[in-house]
Design a protein around this motif. Structure first.
Motif, PDB file in Angstrom:
ATOM      1  N   ALA A 173     153.023  18.879 111.666  1.00  0.00           N
ATOM      2  CA  ALA A 173     152.118  18.477 110.590  1.00  0.00           C
ATOM      3  C   ALA A 173     150.913  19.395 110.452  1.00  0.00           C
ATOM      4  CB  ALA A 173     151.657  17.034 110.811  1.00  0.00           C
ATOM      5  N   VAL A 174     150.343  19.824 111.593  1.00  0.00           N
ATOM      6  CA  VAL A 174     149.117  20.633 111.531  1.00  0.00           C
ATOM      7  C   VAL A 174     149.346  21.952 110.795  1.00  0.00           C
ATOM      8  CG1 VAL A 174     147.413  21.875 112.924  1.00  0.00           C
ATOM      9  CG2 VAL A 174     148.025  19.529 113.518  1.00  0.00           C
ATOM     10  N   PRO A 175     150.339  22.758 111.163  1.00  0.00           N
ATOM     11  CA  PRO A 175     150.536  24.004 110.402  1.00  0.00           C
ATOM     12  C   PRO A 175     150.947  23.768 108.959  1.00  0.00           C
ATOM     13  CG  PRO A 175     152.288  23.708 112.022  1.00  0.00           C
ATOM     14  CD  PRO A 175     151.257  22.680 112.321  1.00  0.00           C
ATOM     15  N   LEU A 176     151.653  22.655 108.700  1.00  0.00           N
ATOM     16  CA  LEU A 176     152.031  22.364 107.321  1.00  0.00           C
ATOM     17  C   LEU A 176     150.788  22.078 106.482  1.00  0.00           C
ATOM     18  CD1 LEU A 176     154.057  21.877 105.109  1.00  0.00           C
ATOM     19  CD2 LEU A 176     154.471  19.578 106.019  1.00  0.00           C
ATOM     20  N   LEU A 177     149.833  21.337 107.033  1.00  0.00           N
ATOM     21  CA  LEU A 177     148.584  21.072 106.318  1.00  0.00           C
ATOM     22  C   LEU A 177     147.830  22.370 106.047  1.00  0.00           C
ATOM     23  CD1 LEU A 177     147.343  17.864 108.197  1.00  0.00           C
ATOM     24  CD2 LEU A 177     148.051  17.992 105.801  1.00  0.00           C
ATOM     25  N   VAL A 178     147.781  23.245 107.049  1.00  0.00           N
ATOM     26  CA  VAL A 178     147.106  24.536 106.854  1.00  0.00           C
ATOM     27  C   VAL A 178     147.820  25.342 105.766  1.00  0.00           C
ATOM     28  CG1 VAL A 178     146.529  26.743 107.938  1.00  0.00           C
ATOM     29  CG2 VAL A 178     146.137  24.601 109.166  1.00  0.00           C
ATOM     30  N   GLY A 179     149.138  25.297 105.788  1.00  0.00           N
ATOM     31  CA  GLY A 179     149.896  26.001 104.765  1.00  0.00           C
ATOM     32  C   GLY A 179     149.634  25.476 103.367  1.00  0.00           C
ATOM     33  N   LEU A 180     149.210  24.212 103.282  1.00  0.00           N
ATOM     34  CA  LEU A 180     148.910  23.617 101.979  1.00  0.00           C
ATOM     35  C   LEU A 180     147.478  23.873 101.529  1.00  0.00           C
ATOM     36  CD1 LEU A 180     150.718  20.200 102.459  1.00  0.00           C
ATOM     37  CD2 LEU A 180     151.441  22.102 101.019  1.00  0.00           C
ATOM     38  N   GLY A 181     146.683  24.515 102.417  1.00  0.00           N
ATOM     39  CA  GLY A 181     145.327  24.865 102.028  1.00  0.00           C
ATOM     40  C   GLY A 181     144.231  24.073 102.712  1.00  0.00           C
ATOM     41  N   PHE A 182     144.583  23.305 103.744  1.00  0.00           N
ATOM     42  CA  PHE A 182     143.570  22.588 104.512  1.00  0.00           C
ATOM     43  C   PHE A 182     142.890  23.547 105.494  1.00  0.00           C
ATOM     44  CE2 PHE A 182     145.885  19.147 102.820  1.00  0.00           C
ATOM     45  CZ  PHE A 182     145.257  17.936 103.091  1.00  0.00           C
ATOM     46  N   PRO A 183     141.584  23.363 105.762  1.00  0.00           N
ATOM     47  CA  PRO A 183     140.968  24.134 106.848  1.00  0.00           C
ATOM     48  C   PRO A 183     141.685  23.849 108.159  1.00  0.00           C
ATOM     49  CG  PRO A 183     139.290  23.024 105.529  1.00  0.00           C
ATOM     50  CD  PRO A 183     140.622  22.489 105.079  1.00  0.00           C
ATOM     51  N   ALA A 184     141.815  24.860 108.997  1.00  0.00           N
ATOM     52  CA  ALA A 184     142.558  24.699 110.245  1.00  0.00           C
ATOM     53  C   ALA A 184     141.999  23.555 111.096  1.00  0.00           C
ATOM     54  CB  ALA A 184     142.540  26.006 111.038  1.00  0.00           C
ATOM     55  N   MET A 185     140.657  23.472 111.201  1.00  0.00           N
ATOM     56  CA  MET A 185     140.081  22.417 112.037  1.00  0.00           C
ATOM     57  C   MET A 185     140.310  21.042 111.438  1.00  0.00           C
ATOM     58  SD  MET A 185     136.343  22.100 113.828  1.00  0.00           S
ATOM     59  CE  MET A 185     136.700  23.518 114.875  1.00  0.00           C
ATOM     60  N   ALA A 186     140.259  20.913 110.129  1.00  0.00           N
ATOM     61  CA  ALA A 186     140.548  19.634 109.486  1.00  0.00           C
ATOM     62  C   ALA A 186     141.974  19.202 109.789  1.00  0.00           C
ATOM     63  CB  ALA A 186     140.335  19.739 107.978  1.00  0.00           C
ATOM     64  N   ALA A 187     142.897  20.157 109.759  1.00  0.00           N
ATOM     65  CA  ALA A 187     144.297  19.852 110.057  1.00  0.00           C
ATOM     66  C   ALA A 187     144.475  19.407 111.504  1.00  0.00           C
ATOM     67  CB  ALA A 187     145.164  21.077 109.770  1.00  0.00           C
ATOM     68  N   VAL A 188     143.803  20.083 112.428  1.00  0.00           N
ATOM     69  CA  VAL A 188     143.917  19.740 113.842  1.00  0.00           C
ATOM     70  C   VAL A 188     143.326  18.353 114.103  1.00  0.00           C
ATOM     71  CG1 VAL A 188     143.171  20.321 116.183  1.00  0.00           C
ATOM     72  CG2 VAL A 188     143.988  22.120 114.646  1.00  0.00           C
ATOM     73  N   VAL A 189     142.147  18.072 113.540  1.00  0.00           N
ATOM     74  CA  VAL A 189     141.517  16.759 113.738  1.00  0.00           C
ATOM     75  C   VAL A 189     142.423  15.652 113.200  1.00  0.00           C
ATOM     76  CG1 VAL A 189     139.579  15.286 113.047  1.00  0.00           C
ATOM     77  CG2 VAL A 189     139.160  17.634 113.817  1.00  0.00           C
ATOM     78  N   ALA A 190     142.980  15.837 112.016  1.00  0.00           N
ATOM     79  CA  ALA A 190     143.893  14.839 111.454  1.00  0.00           C
ATOM     80  C   ALA A 190     145.139  14.685 112.321  1.00  0.00           C
ATOM     81  CB  ALA A 190     144.283  15.226 110.028  1.00  0.00           C
ATOM     82  N   GLY A 191     145.693  15.815 112.762  1.00  0.00           N
ATOM     83  CA  GLY A 191     146.886  15.778 113.600  1.00  0.00           C
ATOM     84  C   GLY A 191     146.654  15.082 114.928  1.00  0.00           C
ATOM     85  N   MET A 192     145.451  15.238 115.494  1.00  0.00           N
ATOM     86  CA  MET A 192     145.141  14.566 116.755  1.00  0.00           C
ATOM     87  C   MET A 192     144.886  13.081 116.543  1.00  0.00           C
ATOM     88  SD  MET A 192     145.583  16.964 118.838  1.00  0.00           S
ATOM     89  CE  MET A 192     145.228  15.925 120.255  1.00  0.00           C
ATOM     90  N   MET A 193     144.231  12.705 115.452  1.00  0.00           N
ATOM     91  CA  MET A 193     143.893  11.302 115.223  1.00  0.00           C
ATOM     92  C   MET A 193     145.127  10.420 115.071  1.00  0.00           C
ATOM     93  SD  MET A 193     140.514  11.521 112.754  1.00  0.00           S
ATOM     94  CE  MET A 193     140.381   9.741 112.560  1.00  0.00           C
ATOM     95  N   ILE A 194     146.175  10.942 114.453  1.00  0.00           N
ATOM     96  CA  ILE A 194     147.368  10.090 114.284  1.00  0.00           C
ATOM     97  C   ILE A 194     148.196  10.019 115.569  1.00  0.00           C
ATOM     98  CG2 ILE A 194     147.432  10.519 111.824  1.00  0.00           C
ATOM     99  CD1 ILE A 194     150.295  11.859 113.849  1.00  0.00           C
TER     100      ILE A 194
END
Length: 600
Positions: free
Chosen positions: A130-151
């Motif tokens: 999920a984290v790299p997919l979010l980054v690939g969609l244009g999310f900031p890397a840290m936002a993607a990591v925080v979201a990926g860790m929270m779930i």
């Protein structure tokens, strides 16, 4: 040495992580060697553990670190392959076709797709997908990591086809006495006791915490990574966020009580994904007005971005959304097949590196190479080469950049995982002390007394924080938690259930999970900044289900209005008040700067 002093000393490796990684913002590659040295010194000179045992634990940690790096490499390879093929660009277009609103996208990808991947594979794989997919969609890397860790919370107890419950609790709790206890309750065998005497309680407690998790993910994203730095913009989508939570957790709860612990997260995530995507396409409960998006990338805080650069590469020939998504569908199918088709599972597990009884210490190390999720990622990346009609130079670039990113993660993990192994294998020394995690847990139990159920998840979270695994945490602490439950005169199965909740929540802040998630998007060196943000959802997830569990445990003796009920009611009431008063706070913010209308 007194128990209190010993417990204080046992906290030192964790304190080092807190001070240097989180407090002083050192990169994990610098902070974790200090934590490892601290654990080794304590093991050798305080716990009086033989040097051979410390060496064996270190070797086991190195093998585990290599296995993690293999998963990291595979996940980055798939991301880079999709980027080079133009698949990422097509996936971005397909998701934008559902909604351009980043708040909805993060719910669909992190919460629902991530839950499905957790249910089928576990062991940190959702972050790798999920984290790299979010980054690939244009999310900031840290936002993607925080979201990926929270779930990494609600679905974790039933991840990897129920491994944390069946292997973690099942192995860690099993003794002649606990087997007799289960039989006395009317359970026919050990599986039934774990699956329907404990796991169903775990699902109910996760339901109580999971109902707010998608909303928290969105609110944290808008607060820390939005232009207006506001929780309110995230809370504004509360109808859809709670709907998405229920779309996953209701099937999850039903499956846990009917089919057993293997399938709640897998089926909950998949059913929820189908319901929520359909609802989003048809505008059901979708936010009105302009879509929420991040600012232009040029205005992002440099701390948000990683070294993995996502390029907008179009496919050489037109690519449909279905073809673009096919690699992720294949990942899901491959992970499910390799874990549920018994002959295939056995064949894959038979190919492994193993070192039994390292240095005659009883410590064993193994790596099931073909069964690793990393192999599934590499396998699907190779298939993608043909499905997406790539050329050899593009595929070669994907491999080259993936190796480079993997090597960067090695400097952190090479000390992180050995520290964990030394910490956990510190028992059996010349002075007869229990291993460090048990010493810490025992101190917490002695201090808490009859209110211990409120703190039981923190013990489970401690285990997952240092071990990086709910399964290992459950294996380490389940029997201890059962014993504390008996000691304070309450139903011990509920205390074990609270252990499993904490073990799941601990994944939100676990150092080597954060390192692994950060590595796949090139965010190494910023792990402490991630944990500074995820510590708050961890505390929420530890204390709300703890309060619900406490309420259930003590209702028969203290009445319904006990301390647990009051704490849980106050947390839910606070959430209701925040949601109810959000409109007035939102009105004070500058309007969302977007021309993308998403209202139905």
């Amino acid at each position: 040495m007194s128990t209190g002093v010993l417990a204080l000393l046992a906290t030192l490796p964790i304190v080092v992580v807190g001070v240097f990684l989180v407090g002083l913002k050192w990169p994990a590659s610098r902070a974790m060697p200090l934590s490892y040295i601290t654990a080794v010194v304590l093991a050798l000179f305080v716990w009086k553990v033989p040097g051979a045992q410390v060496g064996a634990a270190t070797i086991n940690g190195l093998v585990s670190a290599i296995s993690l790096l293999f998963i990291i490499f595979g996940s980055i390879l798939l991301l880079n392959t999709l980027q080079e093929s133009g698949g990422l660009q097509a996936i971005r277009s397909s998701l934008t076709g559902i909604t351009p609103d980043r708040r909805i996208q993060v719910i669909i990808i992190a919460w629902l797709f991530g839950s499905f991947i957790e249910g089928s594979s576990g062991f940190g794989t959702p972050a790798a997908v999920a984290v790299p997919l979010l980054v690939g969609l244009g999310f900031p890397a840290m936002a993607a990591v925080v979201a990926g860790m929270m779930i990494q919370s609600t679905p974790v107890s039933f991840g990897a086809v129920g491994t944390p419950m069946l292997v973690g609790v099942g192995t860690g709790l099993r003794t002649a006495e606990t087997e007799a206890y289960g039989q006395a309750l009317g359970f026919g065998d050990w599986y039934e006791f774990i699956g329907f005497g404990i796991a169903n309680k775990v699902a109910l407690l996760h339901f109580s915490g999971g109902i707010l998790m998608p909303l928290l993910v969105v609110a944290f994203m808008t607060k820390f990574f939005g232009k207006n730095k506001s929780f309110s913009e995230g809370i504004a989508v509360w109808p859809f966020a709670i709907f998405a939570a229920l779309a996953m957790t209701v099937p999850y709860l039903i499956v846990a009580n009917t089919l057993g612990p293997e399938f709640p997260s897998m089926f909950g995530g998949l059913i929820g994904l189908a319901i929520v995507v359909f609802a989003a396409k048809n505008g059901f409960l979708m936010p009105k007005g302009p879509a929420w998006d991040f600012e232009d990338k040029s205005k992002w805080d440099p701390e948000w971005t990683g070294t993995v650069e996502i390029k907008n590469i179009d496919a050489k020939t037109p690519m449909s959304g279905f073809v673009a998504w096919t690699p992720y569908v294949l990942i899901g199918l491959t992970l499910v097949a390799t874990r549920m088709i018994t002959p295939l599972t056995s064949a894959l597990k038979s190919v492994k590196f193993s070192w039994s009884n390292i240095f005659d210490t009883g410590i064993n190390s193994s790596w099931e190479i073909l069964f690793s999720p990393g192999t599934a990622f590499i396998f699907v990346a190779c298939i993608t080469f043909f499905i997406h009609k790539m050329d050899a130079p593009a595929f070669g670039r994907a491999w080259k950049s993936s190796f480079k990113t993997m090597l960067g993660a090695g400097s952190a993990l090479i000390f992180t995982v050995p520290m964990v192994q030394v910490f956990m294998n510190s028992g059996g020394g010349a002075l007869g002390y229990d291993q460090m995690p048990i010493v810490l847990a025992d101190a917490v139990a002695n201090l808490a007394g009859s209110v211990y159920p409120l703190f039981a998840p923190l013990v489970g979270g401690l285990g997952a924080f240092v071990a990086g695994s709910n399964t290992v945490s459950n294996m380490m602490f389940s029997l201890f938690q059962f014993g504390v439950g008996e000691r304070i005169g309450v139903d011990p199965t509920w205390v074990v259930a609270l252990q499993a909740i904490g073990g799941a929540a601990g994944n939100i802040i676990c150092v080597h999970n954060v390192v692994a998630a950060s590595a796949v998007v090139g965010l190494l060196g910023k792990e402490g900044l991630v944990i500074r943000k995820t510590i708050w959802p961890f505390l929420y997830y530890a204390f709300l289900p703890a309060a619900v569990g406490y309420s259930i445990i003590y209702t028969s003796t203290q009445g319904i209005f006990n301390l647990g009920t009051i704490i849980a009611a106050l947390i839910y009431l606070a959430a209701i008040v925040v949601i109810a008063t959000n409109r007035s706070r939102l009105a004070k913010l500058p309007p969302i700067d977007s021309n993308k209308n998403v209202g139905a």
